[in-house]
Design an enzyme around this catalytic site. Sequence first.
Site, PDB file in Angstrom:
ATOM      1  N   ARG A  41       5.970   0.974  -1.844  1.00 31.24           N
ATOM      2  CA  ARG A  41       5.496   0.126  -0.738  1.00 31.24           C
ATOM      3  C   ARG A  41       6.194  -1.229  -0.728  1.00 31.24           C
ATOM      4  O   ARG A  41       6.044  -1.998   0.223  1.00 31.24           O
ATOM      5  CB  ARG A  41       3.989  -0.120  -0.856  1.00 31.24           C
ATOM      6  CG  ARG A  41       3.148   1.124  -0.798  1.00 31.24           C
ATOM      7  CD  ARG A  41       1.690   0.800  -1.088  1.00 31.24           C
ATOM      8  NE  ARG A  41       0.973   0.387   0.084  1.00 31.24           N
ATOM      9  CZ  ARG A  41       0.168   1.187   0.786  1.00 31.24           C
ATOM     10  NH1 ARG A  41      -0.017   2.438   0.445  1.00 31.24           N
ATOM     11  NH2 ARG A  41      -0.469   0.733   1.840  1.00 31.24           N
ATOM     12  N   TYR A  79       8.184  -2.611   2.318  1.00 31.83           N
ATOM     13  CA  TYR A  79       7.452  -3.213   3.449  1.00 31.83           C
ATOM     14  C   TYR A  79       6.850  -4.552   3.023  1.00 31.83           C
ATOM     15  O   TYR A  79       7.029  -5.566   3.694  1.00 31.83           O
ATOM     16  CB  TYR A  79       6.352  -2.249   3.884  1.00 31.83           C
ATOM     17  CG  TYR A  79       5.547  -2.691   5.084  1.00 31.83           C
ATOM     18  CD1 TYR A  79       6.137  -2.782   6.345  1.00 31.83           C
ATOM     19  CD2 TYR A  79       4.186  -2.987   4.972  1.00 31.83           C
ATOM     20  CE1 TYR A  79       5.390  -3.163   7.453  1.00 31.83           C
ATOM     21  CE2 TYR A  79       3.434  -3.361   6.075  1.00 31.83           C
ATOM     22  CZ  TYR A  79       4.032  -3.451   7.310  1.00 31.83           C
ATOM     23  OH  TYR A  79       3.288  -3.828   8.409  1.00 31.83           O
ATOM     24  N   ASP A  80       6.181  -4.533   1.872  1.00 34.46           N
ATOM     25  CA  ASP A  80       5.459  -5.726   1.432  1.00 34.46           C
ATOM     26  C   ASP A  80       6.409  -6.895   1.204  1.00 34.46           C
ATOM     27  O   ASP A  80       6.163  -8.019   1.651  1.00 34.46           O
ATOM     28  CB  ASP A  80       4.705  -5.445   0.116  1.00 34.46           C
ATOM     29  CG  ASP A  80       3.728  -4.289   0.239  1.00 34.46           C
ATOM     30  OD1 ASP A  80       3.724  -3.627   1.296  1.00 34.46           O
ATOM     31  OD2 ASP A  80       2.976  -4.035  -0.723  1.00 34.46           O
ATOM     32  N   ASN A 119      -5.747  -3.603   8.774  1.00 34.19           N
ATOM     33  CA  ASN A 119      -5.745  -2.267   9.402  1.00 34.19           C
ATOM     34  C   ASN A 119      -6.283  -2.315  10.827  1.00 34.19           C
ATOM     35  O   ASN A 119      -7.400  -2.782  11.047  1.00 34.19           O
ATOM     36  CB  ASN A 119      -6.582  -1.289   8.570  1.00 34.19           C
ATOM     37  CG  ASN A 119      -5.975  -1.031   7.208  1.00 34.19           C
ATOM     38  OD1 ASN A 119      -5.937  -1.930   6.365  1.00 34.19           O
ATOM     39  ND2 ASN A 119      -5.474   0.172   6.989  1.00 34.19           N
ATOM     40  N   ARG A 172      -1.137   7.284   9.249  1.00 34.63           N
ATOM     41  CA  ARG A 172      -2.183   6.351   8.816  1.00 34.63           C
ATOM     42  C   ARG A 172      -3.549   7.018   8.965  1.00 34.63           C
ATOM     43  O   ARG A 172      -3.714   7.965   9.750  1.00 34.63           O
ATOM     44  CB  ARG A 172      -2.105   5.049   9.610  1.00 34.63           C
ATOM     45  CG  ARG A 172      -1.006   4.155   9.072  1.00 34.63           C
ATOM     46  CD  ARG A 172      -0.809   2.918   9.886  1.00 34.63           C
ATOM     47  NE  ARG A 172      -0.083   3.210  11.102  1.00 34.63           N
ATOM     48  CZ  ARG A 172       0.444   2.278  11.898  1.00 34.63           C
ATOM     49  NH1 ARG A 172       0.312   1.006  11.593  1.00 34.63           N
ATOM     50  NH2 ARG A 172       1.100   2.616  12.996  1.00 34.63           N
ATOM     51  N   PRO A 197      -3.598   0.308  -2.258  1.00 29.69           N
ATOM     52  CA  PRO A 197      -4.605  -0.722  -2.574  1.00 29.69           C
ATOM     53  C   PRO A 197      -6.017  -0.127  -2.705  1.00 29.69           C
ATOM     54  O   PRO A 197      -6.413   0.702  -1.889  1.00 29.69           O
ATOM     55  CB  PRO A 197      -4.505  -1.692  -1.390  1.00 29.69           C
ATOM     56  CG  PRO A 197      -3.117  -1.514  -0.868  1.00 29.69           C
ATOM     57  CD  PRO A 197      -2.808  -0.056  -1.065  1.00 29.69           C
ATOM     58  N   ARG A 251      -9.697  -3.551   0.454  1.00 36.27           N
ATOM     59  CA  ARG A 251      -9.081  -4.480   1.417  1.00 36.27           C
ATOM     60  C   ARG A 251     -10.134  -4.934   2.423  1.00 36.27           C
ATOM     61  O   ARG A 251     -10.792  -4.101   3.049  1.00 36.27           O
ATOM     62  CB  ARG A 251      -7.919  -3.821   2.143  1.00 36.27           C
ATOM     63  CG  ARG A 251      -7.232  -4.775   3.100  1.00 36.27           C
ATOM     64  CD  ARG A 251      -6.093  -4.126   3.830  1.00 36.27           C
ATOM     65  NE  ARG A 251      -4.973  -3.824   2.964  1.00 36.27           N
ATOM     66  CZ  ARG A 251      -4.084  -2.868   3.230  1.00 36.27           C
ATOM     67  NH1 ARG A 251      -4.219  -2.126   4.298  1.00 36.27           N
ATOM     68  NH2 ARG A 251      -3.080  -2.664   2.411  1.00 36.27           N
TER      69      ARG A 251
HETATM   70  N1  UDP Z   1      -5.303   7.955   3.613  1.00 34.45           N
HETATM   71  C1  UDP Z   1      -5.909   9.168   3.394  1.00 34.45           C
HETATM   72  N2  UDP Z   1      -5.481  10.261   4.083  1.00 34.45           N
HETATM   73  C2  UDP Z   1      -4.497  10.226   5.015  1.00 34.45           C
HETATM   74  C3  UDP Z   1      -3.881   8.962   5.259  1.00 34.45           C
HETATM   75  C4  UDP Z   1      -4.300   7.852   4.549  1.00 34.45           C
HETATM   76  O1  UDP Z   1      -6.836   9.265   2.570  1.00 34.45           O
HETATM   77  O2  UDP Z   1      -4.162  11.273   5.590  1.00 34.45           O
HETATM   78  C5  UDP Z   1      -5.750   6.783   2.856  1.00 34.45           C
HETATM   79  C6  UDP Z   1      -4.645   5.991   2.174  1.00 34.45           C
HETATM   80  O3  UDP Z   1      -4.364   6.532   0.888  1.00 34.45           O
HETATM   81  C7  UDP Z   1      -5.272   4.619   2.105  1.00 34.45           C
HETATM   82  C8  UDP Z   1      -6.138   4.536   3.357  1.00 34.45           C
HETATM   83  O4  UDP Z   1      -6.358   5.884   3.771  1.00 34.45           O
HETATM   84  O5  UDP Z   1      -6.096   4.485   0.974  1.00 34.45           O
HETATM   85  C9  UDP Z   1      -5.509   3.776   4.500  1.00 34.45           C
HETATM   86  O6  UDP Z   1      -4.219   4.269   4.638  1.00 34.45           O
HETATM   87  P1  UDP Z   1      -3.270   3.914   5.848  1.00 34.45           P
HETATM   88  O7  UDP Z   1      -2.051   4.772   5.700  1.00 34.45           O
HETATM   89  O8  UDP Z   1      -4.017   4.010   7.110  1.00 34.45           O
HETATM   90  O9  UDP Z   1      -2.845   2.388   5.665  1.00 34.45           O
HETATM   91  P2  UDP Z   1      -2.838   1.350   4.445  1.00 34.45           P
HETATM   92  O10 UDP Z   1      -4.126   0.640   4.578  1.00 34.45           O
HETATM   93  O11 UDP Z   1      -2.737   2.081   3.135  1.00 34.45           O
HETATM   94  O12 UDP Z   1      -1.659   0.533   4.727  1.00 34.45           O
END
Ligand code: UDP
Length: 312
Positions: A142, A145-146, A174, A186, A272, A275
């Site tokens: 990550r 991006y970060d 988010n 996502r 993470p 959040r």
């Molecule tokens: N996540 C999940 N299943 C999916 C996609 C995401 O459980 O099919 C989880 C991911 O591991 C994270 C959270 O949902 O803990 C939010 O992920 P997202 O990709 O939406 O964005 P992030 O907040 O991680 O940038």
Amino acid sequence: MPRVVITGAAGFIGSHLSEALLDRDFSVVGIDNLLTGDLANIAHLRDRDFQFIRHDVTNYIDVEGDVDFVLHWASPASPIDYLELPIPTLKVGALGTHKALGLAKAKGATFVIASTSEVYGDPLEHPQKETYWGNVNPIGPRGVYDEAKRFAEAITVAYRRYHKVDTKIVRIFNTYGPRMRVRDGRAVPEFISQALANQDVTVFGDGSQTRSFCYISDLVDGIIRLMHSKENDPVNIGNPQEMTIKQMAELIIQMTGSKSRIVYKPLPTDDPKVRQPDITRARTLLGWEPKVSLEQGLGRTIEYFREKTKGS
Ligand code: UDP
């Protein structure tokens, strides 16, 4: 009539931002290289005061005429995208921000950078205030991006201090809503797409990690307030209503009336654990508050995905 340049205008947030500014009588120049954006998101803006330029903003940005605001929104933003596109992600955050700042400086325009809650990494402070410096792994997947966004903030502040450009930094948490892609990766669009197809809903890890989800119209309202404010320091914009990812999966299954079941997959590296934005600054400096409830926002988003996936 004020004129705004929006990079990433064909993306999820960029397209909503373009539309909201047109509604407020702005003249909008949208720039996008369509790497993750989609012309379908802006097709309905064609007959308005909207000019589209297909361009990769990591190269010199050429816009004729006066410009009052430059909003730099271009970037892959879904973890699956930036894992597949690590170098374009780094380049648009670094080189693209430099070019967009250069445009703002040349035009005497106010510059706004789309930053992110990812600058806080896997946070050790909870909820996250703007004063928190973060816990980011620069060499993890990550990191592309970060660190690009952290660099973007640094160069933005340097242009303010050294070149006296009026700059704003919005740290976006988010966000969800219509125009996210069906297989965006996502959590919200993925769960809705899976639930509508009665496929397994994939929760990563045990689903106990938390996020706080903001509906797109609330986010756009916060960004526009920040644009017009005198504030130069970073401002978190997000909805502080925190929930676990498992709760989100269950809610989406229930709201779609789906037969899907939850399956558990490995947690991605450096995902993470918690959040939640502290939005005291946005509340006090911008008078901003999210208004759309999770049920309303998810309802509208599910409707959009139903239409989009009809017959498929
Ligand atoms: N996540 C999940 N299943 C999916 C996609 C995401 O459980 O099919 C989880 C991911 O591991 C994270 C959270 O949902 O803990 C939010 O992920 P997202 O990709 O939406 O964005 P992030 O907040 O991680 O940038």
